[in-house]
Design an enzyme around this catalytic site. Sequence first.
Site, short mmCIF file in Angstrom:
data_model
loop_
_atom_site.label_atom_id
_atom_site.label_comp_id
_atom_site.label_asym_id
_atom_site.label_seq_id
_atom_site.Cartn_x
_atom_site.Cartn_y
_atom_site.Cartn_z
N THR A 138 0.82 -1.22 0.00
CA THR A 138 0.00 0.00 0.00
C THR A 138 0.86 1.26 0.00
O THR A 138 1.99 1.26 0.51
CB THR A 138 -0.91 -0.01 1.25
N ASP A 139 0.29 2.34 -0.50
CA ASP A 139 0.98 3.64 -0.45
C ASP A 139 1.14 4.13 0.99
O ASP A 139 1.93 5.04 1.25
CB ASP A 139 0.25 4.69 -1.30
N GLU A 140 0.38 3.53 1.91
CA GLU A 140 0.41 4.03 3.30
C GLU A 140 1.76 3.77 3.96
O GLU A 140 2.08 4.37 4.99
CB GLU A 140 -0.74 3.42 4.10
N TYR A 163 -1.61 -0.38 11.07
CA TYR A 163 -1.83 -1.03 9.76
C TYR A 163 -0.64 -0.79 8.84
O TYR A 163 -0.06 -1.75 8.31
CB TYR A 163 -3.12 -0.49 9.10
N LYS A 167 2.15 -3.45 7.26
CA LYS A 167 2.37 -3.65 5.82
C LYS A 167 3.83 -3.36 5.44
O LYS A 167 4.43 -4.09 4.65
CB LYS A 167 1.43 -2.76 5.01
P1 NAD Z 1 -10.00 -6.85 2.37
O1 NAD Z 1 -9.98 -6.48 3.80
O2 NAD Z 1 -11.21 -6.58 1.54
O3 NAD Z 1 -9.68 -8.41 2.19
C1 NAD Z 1 -8.68 -9.06 2.91
C2 NAD Z 1 -8.88 -10.56 2.69
O4 NAD Z 1 -7.85 -11.26 3.39
C3 NAD Z 1 -10.22 -11.06 3.24
O5 NAD Z 1 -10.84 -11.91 2.31
C4 NAD Z 1 -9.82 -11.82 4.50
O6 NAD Z 1 -10.71 -12.87 4.81
C5 NAD Z 1 -8.45 -12.34 4.11
N1 NAD Z 1 -7.60 -12.62 5.26
C6 NAD Z 1 -7.35 -11.83 6.34
N2 NAD Z 1 -6.52 -12.44 7.20
C7 NAD Z 1 -6.21 -13.64 6.64
C8 NAD Z 1 -5.38 -14.71 7.03
N3 NAD Z 1 -4.70 -14.68 8.20
N4 NAD Z 1 -5.28 -15.80 6.22
C9 NAD Z 1 -5.97 -15.85 5.05
N5 NAD Z 1 -6.78 -14.87 4.64
C10 NAD Z 1 -6.90 -13.77 5.41
O7 NAD Z 1 -8.72 -6.14 1.75
P2 NAD Z 1 -8.49 -5.44 0.35
O8 NAD Z 1 -8.96 -4.04 0.42
O9 NAD Z 1 -8.96 -6.34 -0.74
O10 NAD Z 1 -6.90 -5.40 0.34
C11 NAD Z 1 -6.14 -6.47 -0.24
C12 NAD Z 1 -4.68 -6.11 -0.14
O11 NAD Z 1 -4.45 -4.88 -0.80
C13 NAD Z 1 -4.21 -5.93 1.30
O12 NAD Z 1 -2.93 -6.52 1.42
C14 NAD Z 1 -4.13 -4.41 1.47
O13 NAD Z 1 -3.12 -4.06 2.39
C15 NAD Z 1 -3.79 -3.97 0.06
N6 NAD Z 1 -4.26 -2.62 -0.31
C16 NAD Z 1 -5.56 -2.25 -0.10
C17 NAD Z 1 -5.98 -0.98 -0.49
C18 NAD Z 1 -7.40 -0.51 -0.32
O14 NAD Z 1 -7.67 0.69 -0.48
N7 NAD Z 1 -8.35 -1.37 -0.01
C19 NAD Z 1 -5.06 -0.10 -1.09
C20 NAD Z 1 -3.75 -0.53 -1.29
C21 NAD Z 1 -3.36 -1.79 -0.90
P1 TYD Z 2 -9.98 5.09 4.55
O1 TYD Z 2 -10.97 4.73 3.51
O2 TYD Z 2 -10.11 4.51 5.91
O3 TYD Z 2 -8.55 4.80 3.95
P2 TYD Z 2 -7.08 5.16 4.56
O4 TYD Z 2 -6.53 3.83 4.84
O5 TYD Z 2 -6.40 5.90 3.48
O6 TYD Z 2 -7.20 5.97 5.75
O7 TYD Z 2 -9.98 6.68 4.73
C1 TYD Z 2 -9.77 7.52 3.60
C2 TYD Z 2 -9.86 8.97 4.06
O8 TYD Z 2 -11.21 9.23 4.46
C3 TYD Z 2 -9.00 9.29 5.26
O9 TYD Z 2 -8.51 10.63 5.15
C4 TYD Z 2 -9.94 9.20 6.43
C5 TYD Z 2 -11.27 9.63 5.83
N1 TYD Z 2 -12.45 8.97 6.45
C6 TYD Z 2 -13.48 9.74 7.00
O10 TYD Z 2 -13.43 10.98 6.99
N2 TYD Z 2 -14.53 9.09 7.57
C7 TYD Z 2 -14.61 7.73 7.62
O11 TYD Z 2 -15.60 7.20 8.17
C8 TYD Z 2 -13.57 6.96 7.03
C9 TYD Z 2 -13.61 5.45 7.06
C10 TYD Z 2 -12.50 7.62 6.46
#
Ligand code: NAD
Ligand code: TYD
Length: 356
Positions: A138-140, A163, A167
């Site tokens: 992630t960019d975070e 988090y 990561k």
């Molecule tokens: P999500 O929370 O929707 O899904 C996570 C999945 O992992 C779920 O299906 C969960 O059941 C499974 N999981 C959790 N713990 C586990 C374990 N111990 N063993 C097996 N499975 C397990 O997440 P997402 O948003 O789809 O993110 C997927 C990946 O992308 C993550 O690694 C996250 O850090 C990364 N990512 C997410 C975002 C975003 O905005 N959502 C952005 C950048 C990177």
């Molecule tokens: P989020 O979707 O939780 O992603 P990130 O992991 O980047 O924090 O939050 C995106 C942005 O939106 C972040 O600046 C926090 C804000 N936010 C709210 O203002 N209210 C909310 O309920 C949530 C979940 C996020």
Amino acid sequence: MAERASLPSVGEGIPPRLLVTGGAGFIGSAFVRQLLGEGEGFSVTVLDKLTYAGNLANLSPVDSHPGYRFVHGDICDAQLVGKLANEVDCIVNFAAETHVDRSILEPGGFIRTDVLGTHQLLEAARQARHSRFLQVSTDEVYGDVAAPERSHETDLVQPRSPYSASKASGDLLCFAYHATYDLPVLVTRGSNTYGPYQYPEKIVPLFITQALDQLPLPVYGDGSAVRDYLHVDDHARGIAAVLAHGVVGEAYNLGRGEEPISGMMVAQAVLRLTGGSDNLIQPVLDRPGHDRRYALDSTKARGLGWTPEVSFRDGIARTVRWYEERRDWWGPIKSGEFLDFYRRNYRPLAGSAPTS
Ligand code: NAD
Ligand code: TYD
């Protein structure tokens, strides 16, 4: 349209047999749907623990595909992971605890899955002598980035939430396995992702589903923190491009690179598209350690032929339509576990009405 661009097929860089961990989640399921829907000749084993965020319904479009198999299990289970790794050519690791607010409430599960689980997968890939290991990050990990800077892959990781620290630790383990054992790792660092099948806790699906139910949209602080929103189809395609063409041992940023969008702008866009009143916007106590800005430079991934195709304007409109049509998917989720988390997480600003 983004969905029409084709994926690399077998022989064009993606190994034919993949273990996709966390494939029942939001981005992992989009990747599996793309690969089995458009790519040819792939077999995909999904390993997923089905936490609150995992949902087999996300994979129902592919569940009769001959190349698809689901295994219910934990990436921390060394024996299971070792066995599955021997049956495939590569691992793409999406499995993680992913929500910053939950990591603030309960960090332990993040360390377990995102650090120790990643380690188990790396060990299994090393033993199985895989040709690729892709870590979805992630960019975070770069932490707060001051305007007008954008994060580059060579920047220091400076995570600031449990988090993002978990990561970043996973990323560092990947690079250590490359340097020490020559494991062919790749790391993608995607920006905030939105689209269909996203559990309604991150801002976009939370605000859409709240607005559709005429419930408050809880905006942290003054709503001015910004993110670079990337549509899930673009994110999944970026991961495929890095898996096919990336240089092992390297990280690739995946961001759209539009002008960053604030939390308040997300709320306003959602209310405009759903016809909700601005009165639904509810400022709440800010998130501790809230990163004010993420912004990526994704020139390197674009050099692999990846181009994000969905603008935020189009993507948010499509996403609102999807949630309008798929109440059957999200309606049941916004009960028990979700409501418990919501009540624990959000606090009213001093002097304002309690959140509901
Ligand atoms: P999500 O929370 O929707 O899904 C996570 C999945 O992992 C779920 O299906 C969960 O059941 C499974 N999981 C959790 N713990 C586990 C374990 N111990 N063993 C097996 N499975 C397990 O997440 P997402 O948003 O789809 O993110 C997927 C990946 O992308 C993550 O690694 C996250 O850090 C990364 N990512 C997410 C975002 C975003 O905005 N959502 C952005 C950048 C990177
Ligand atoms: P989020 O979707 O939780 O992603 P990130 O992991 O980047 O924090 O939050 C995106 C942005 O939106 C972040 O600046 C926090 C804000 N936010 C709210 O203002 N209210 C909310 O309920 C949530 C979940 C996020």
